[in-house]
Every structure is written in C-alpha cells, then in structure tokens.
Design an enzyme around this catalytic site. Structure first.
Site, PDB file in Angstrom:
ATOM      1  N   ASN A 100      66.334  13.703  13.436  1.00 47.24           N
ATOM      2  CA  ASN A 100      66.070  12.851  12.332  1.00 47.24           C
ATOM      3  C   ASN A 100      66.603  11.517  12.959  1.00 47.24           C
ATOM      4  OD1 ASN A 100      65.151  13.535   9.908  1.00 47.24           O
ATOM      5  ND2 ASN A 100      67.192  13.603   8.718  1.00 47.24           N
ATOM      6  N   HIS A 300      65.825   6.992  -0.799  1.00 48.22           N
ATOM      7  CA  HIS A 300      65.485   5.738  -0.048  1.00 48.22           C
ATOM      8  C   HIS A 300      64.241   5.239  -1.052  1.00 48.22           C
ATOM      9  CE1 HIS A 300      64.278   3.026   2.663  1.00 48.22           C
ATOM     10  NE2 HIS A 300      65.184   2.973   3.313  1.00 48.22           N
ATOM     11  N   GLU A 313      64.128  -0.581   6.012  1.00 44.73           N
ATOM     12  CA  GLU A 313      64.991  -1.719   5.286  1.00 44.73           C
ATOM     13  C   GLU A 313      64.536  -3.036   6.047  1.00 44.73           C
ATOM     14  OE1 GLU A 313      68.111  -0.379   2.737  1.00 44.73           O
ATOM     15  OE2 GLU A 313      69.245  -0.790   4.385  1.00 44.73           O
ATOM     16  N   ARG A 316      62.635  -5.710   4.333  1.00 45.10           N
ATOM     17  CA  ARG A 316      63.271  -6.350   3.253  1.00 45.10           C
ATOM     18  C   ARG A 316      64.708  -7.458   3.810  1.00 45.10           C
ATOM     19  NH1 ARG A 316      65.766  -2.150   0.042  1.00 45.10           N
ATOM     20  NH2 ARG A 316      64.754  -0.887   1.611  1.00 45.10           N
ATOM     21  N   ARG A 337      70.943   1.329  -1.949  1.00 44.86           N
ATOM     22  CA  ARG A 337      69.515   1.962  -2.096  1.00 44.86           C
ATOM     23  C   ARG A 337      69.335   2.966  -3.339  1.00 44.86           C
ATOM     24  NH1 ARG A 337      69.435   4.605   4.155  1.00 44.86           N
ATOM     25  NH2 ARG A 337      68.420   2.682   5.203  1.00 44.86           N
ATOM     26  N   HIS A 440      65.880  10.856   1.192  1.00 44.69           N
ATOM     27  CA  HIS A 440      66.052  10.295   2.688  1.00 44.69           C
ATOM     28  C   HIS A 440      67.227  10.789   3.326  1.00 44.69           C
ATOM     29  CE1 HIS A 440      65.888   7.518   6.050  1.00 44.69           C
ATOM     30  NE2 HIS A 440      66.932   6.915   5.776  1.00 44.69           N
ATOM     31  N   HIS A 441      68.499  11.244   2.824  1.00 48.53           N
ATOM     32  CA  HIS A 441      69.561  11.586   3.581  1.00 48.53           C
ATOM     33  C   HIS A 441      70.347  12.372   2.726  1.00 48.53           C
ATOM     34  CE1 HIS A 441      72.442  10.405   7.017  1.00 48.53           C
ATOM     35  NE2 HIS A 441      73.430  10.910   5.881  1.00 48.53           N
ATOM     36  N   ARG A 480      74.677   6.212   0.950  1.00 45.32           N
ATOM     37  CA  ARG A 480      74.842   5.551   2.372  1.00 45.32           C
ATOM     38  C   ARG A 480      74.336   4.298   2.297  1.00 45.32           C
ATOM     39  NH1 ARG A 480      71.982   5.276   6.614  1.00 45.32           N
ATOM     40  NH2 ARG A 480      70.049   6.783   5.741  1.00 45.32           N
ATOM     41  N   ALA A 485      73.900   5.589   9.155  1.00 51.52           N
ATOM     42  CA  ALA A 485      73.692   6.695   9.690  1.00 51.52           C
ATOM     43  C   ALA A 485      73.721   6.916  11.382  1.00 51.52           C
ATOM     44  CB  ALA A 485      72.250   7.420   9.288  1.00 51.52           C
TER      45      ALA A 485
END
Length: 506
Positions: A100, A300, A313, A316, A337, A440-441, A480, A485
């Site tokens: 990942n 996400h 991200e 943004r 998120r 996503h996580h 998160r 991460a």
C-alpha cells in the site's frame, strides 16, 4: 450510486507509481522466475530497473530477524535492524515490493522538522498531537500517538540521510498548519519512497524474497521461533529466527473481512493494494494477539469509482474545491476525511467534482497521471467545463468567483475553511474529476506498545513478536489524518527494526 469493488491491475507500473488503483480480495500465487527482475516487479514498485531481488536458492534456514512484508514499514524495519547489527530477511508474498505504500499519493506528516523551520512554518509536536487526537475523535492510543509525533522529525531526517528528501510542505485535511512533507517536485510520495527504500535495502545486501507467502508464525517455549513460508509455490519451509516483525498492512483489499467488521461497507470500491488482505492480523490473532478497533475503517472522500483510483488529498491541499451537480460548494474540503465523505454521500447524486485550474495542475504533479488515465475533464473556460460536466455554467462561475474572493480575503465566507487558501483558481484551462467515497485505510489491527511489541489478549507481550504499520491498530483512533499513514510506517517501522535487533542481541 452503485459502488463496485474492482480488481487491481498489478502489471500497470504507472498506476502503482502514483499510488492509485483498486483491489481484490483474492490472494494469487505467482509462478515467476527465480529472480524477479526490473522488467516485472521493480518497474511496478518504483525500484531500480537494474536491481534484482534474492534468488530462492539463496534461502537460509535461519535469520536473526524475519520481516513479513516489503512495504514501507517492512523495508524501514529491515534497514534499521541491519544498521543495529542484526541479520534481517524480508519475505513478501506479492511479486512486487511496496504494498500500500506504493499507492500513497499525498505525503508524510511530521512536526518541528528542519524543512518546516527553513520555510518559516511554525509547528510543534503538541500541535501535531492535538490535531491527530481531534481527527481521531479522541479515541487514539495516546501513548502510541505521543511516541509518533515526538519521533516524526527524526524520521524525516533519517529518510533524508538516505537520499529520500521530503521538503515540499503543504496542507492536508485535519492539519492546522502546513505539515505534510512531499518530494521536492510535488509528485506522489509512494513511488518515490518505495524506490528510495528499495535501493537502500538492496545496497545493504538485505535479502528480499518475492512471491514468498508466510502462512504461519511459529512459537517454541512461549517465544516466537520463526515462520512457515512458501516461496514461488514450492514446498512450505520452516525458517527459524529469534524475532519476527509483521508489516503486512491492513485488510482494505479483503472484501469479506471488511464486511465481517463493517457490513455497511459491502460493495464499496477500494483503493487498496491487492496484497492488503489482513494475513498478518489473522496469523497474530491465532497466536493470541489482541485486536483493537477492527470496525474502524476509513472511507476516503475522493475516489474514482470505475477503478478505485484515489485522487490525492494534495489536490484539495493545493487549493482545489468540491462542487455538487448544481455547481456549488457544499462543505469544507479540508475537514477530516470521515466528515467530507459523509457530506458527499449525503448529496442526492452521492458524488461530487474536484474543480481546479491549470496553476494547481502544475503544482500537483499527480494531475499528469490522472490526465493520462482519462479521468480529468478539461474546459478552456469555466463555461466549457460546466457544459462538459453538466452543471449550470452561471452557478459554477459564481462559485469560483466567490471562492477566489474568499482566497483574496483569506476567509472562507461559506464553510469556514481556514487552511489551503493560498492560491485562487483563475488560470485557464479549468479541470474537474468526478469522485465519491471509497474504502481506503483500516485503522484497526493488532495491539502494540511503543516498542512495537505485540500484546496478547491477557495484556502481555508476546516475546520476539513485533508489528508496525497498517497491520497495527489504535494510533489513528476512529479517523486517520491524511499524511499520517506514511509517517506511521516509517516511524514505527524504524522502531520495530531497532527493538527486534536489540531483542536478538540480548
């Protein structure tokens, strides 16, 4: 909108390099040749095209430290263990390194770094701690979080000392200051980090076995004694060691496991790597390891639904805005998120558009990749863009005019956004990417202490067993923060390498 879990094309090297793609919950065994060369795995992983990984014929019966997983945490652990005087080995079940980590497109959070100080950015470990605690709803493991923030600047220095320099600093969702560190050219951190770590692993002659599926962690006399591994589909072998470090990642690529803990996420597209199937979590659980927060799975907000491509991200963070099908902003784009995802899901269409201009596209190099994959809609004018994405042109123009005025005033008059308002959106052409939330996580996983020692269900350390990265749980709480991460895998990967090396040298 119907969300479908799509399959990752491992062979797509460019896709892996920018950290975008989707997943499958099926684990496949490879029948590749005994040496995985640049023409296959290393191109995809971002590793040097002239390097080769370890021939299975060179497998030994015993090592000081066995590291399961060749993502960012595993390679960080291996480098640190080697530097600490141990003899480590890495087993990776996939035909490529990176996991990942390769898919990370944002950056790495760190506070009080030399690069922040050079750029006049005022930050502190306490601010970083509080931002992360707030983002995680106050449910974070505070001891892990304290260690994490206090060792983040050192991790940036460590990477820099190995030629992995992250000195381009920007905002990320949930951060009150510029804290997310990226490569100098603003490109995706994942491929860059994997390439750099792979080079350093191989330069140190640390053996890396690919297509090496660890199926069991073995114990003897109450202590970890090694693993059972199957390399390239051959007969399983027991390899002994004094310590085992598990860095196999989370379970975001395992739909069955996702649904087990979160039935409400059934059918969601996933951004995860194909190998993120929760293997390490399941093996540690069989040893009596304690699991925490398994239902905390991050969705996400900005994912391309047709293939699970994550839109960073960074877009943004560099000033992009979100608009709905009516051409209006509807939420603070740099909120955490979970909140941004919920706002998109609450729209009648359950999707939105990220809108940005050509100046932003030049700052965020990931845009070049998104263009190459055909997901970016371009308009020479705002009106042309509006027509192509079928939103009212007058409304979209008014939205951008309002936003640009707010940037000039340094005050978001609509949603109170206070970060990433450094750039207006005035340089044509204009662009849009349609996005919606995706898995996503996985914030949950095995419980560790600040020494990365795995804790069992009785609250005791399992001797010789360490874990780092997304396989662990507790650090991030229930949400998160973007950029944490990569920091997690480097900071705790290093700690796992140091602590496992110290353990075997007792």
């Amino acid at each position: 909108m119907k969300k479908v879990l799509s399959s990752l094309l491992v062979a797509s090297a460019a896709l892996l390099l920018v950290g975008c793609g989707s997943s499958s919950n099926k684990t496949e065994s490879s029948t590749s040749t005994s040496k995985t060369t640049a023409s296959s795995s290393e191109v995809a992983s971002g590793a040097s095209q002239k390097q080769e990984f370890t021939d299975p014929k060179e497998l030994k019966d015993s090592y000081d430290v066995i590291i399961v997983g060749a993502g960012g945490a595993g390679m960080s652990a291996a480098i640190q263990a080697k530097e600490a005087g141990a003899n480590p080995v890495i087993f990776e079940k996939m035909p490529v390194v990176g996991g990942n980590t390769t898919k990370s497109s944002g950056g790495m959070n760190a506070s009080e770094t030399k690069f922040q100080k050079e750029q006049g950015i005022q930050d502190s470990n306490d601010t970083f701690f509080n931002d992360t605690l707030k983002g995680g709803g106050g449910t974070n493991d505070k001891e892990l979080l304290r260690y994490f923030v206090d060792h983040s600047a050192d991790a940036i220095d460590w990477l820099d000392s190995m030629g992995i320099t992250l000195n381009n600093i920007s905002y990320s969702g949930g951060a009150s200051v510029k804290r997310i560190h990226r490569p100098a050219d603003g490109s995706a951190v994942g491929g860059y980090l994997v390439k750099g770590l792979t080079k350093n692993v191989l330069d140190r002659k640390i053996p890396v076995f690919l297509n090496a599926d660890v199926t069991k962690i073995n114990e003897k006399d109450g202590k970890v004694s090694g693993v059972t591994v199957q390399i390239q589909g051959e007969k399983k072998k027991n390899i002994s060691s004094k310590a085992v470090v598990v860095t196999t990642g989370g379970f975001g690529g395992n739909e069955k496991m996702i649904v087990k803990y979160r039935p409400d996420l059934k059918g969601y597209v996933s951004t995860n790597a194909k190998g993120s199937t929760g293997d390490g979590i399941k093996m540690i659980e069989k040893l009596g390891g304690q699991l925490v927060a398994m239902d905390q799975i991050q969705v996400h907000p900005t994912v391309v639904q047709k293939d699970g491509m994550l839109v960073s991200e960074t877009v943004r963070g560099e000033g992009g805005i979100l608009v709905n099908q009516q051409g209006k902003r509807f939420f603070n784009e740099l909120e955490t998120r979970d909140k941004v995802s919920a706002a998109i899901s609450a729209l009648p269409e359950q999707y939105a558009y990220i809108v940005f201009d050509d100046a932003l596209a030049s700052r965020a190099k990931q845009i070049d990749f998104y263009k190459s994959k055909g997901v970016v809609v371009e308009g020479k004018t705002i009106e042309e863009l509006a027509k192509k994405i079928k939103v009212p042109a007058d409304t979209l123009k008014q939205t951008l005019d309002t936003w640009n005025q707010d940037v000039a005033n340094k005050k978001d008059s609509e949603f109170g956004r206070s970060t990433a308002m450094d750039y207006d959106l005035t340089k044509a052409p204009y662009y849009a990417i349609q996005i919606a939330p995706g898995i996503h996580h996985t914030m949950g996983g095995v419980k560790i202490n600040t020494n990365t020692e795995v804790i069992n269900t009785k609250g005791e350390v399992i001797p010789g067993l360490y874990a780092a990265g997304e396989v662990t749980g507790g650090l991030h709480g229930n949400n998160r923060i973007g950029g944490n991460a990569v920091a997690d895998i480097v900071i705790f990967g290093r700690q796992a390498g140091n602590q496992s090396a110290a353990y075997v040298q007792k």
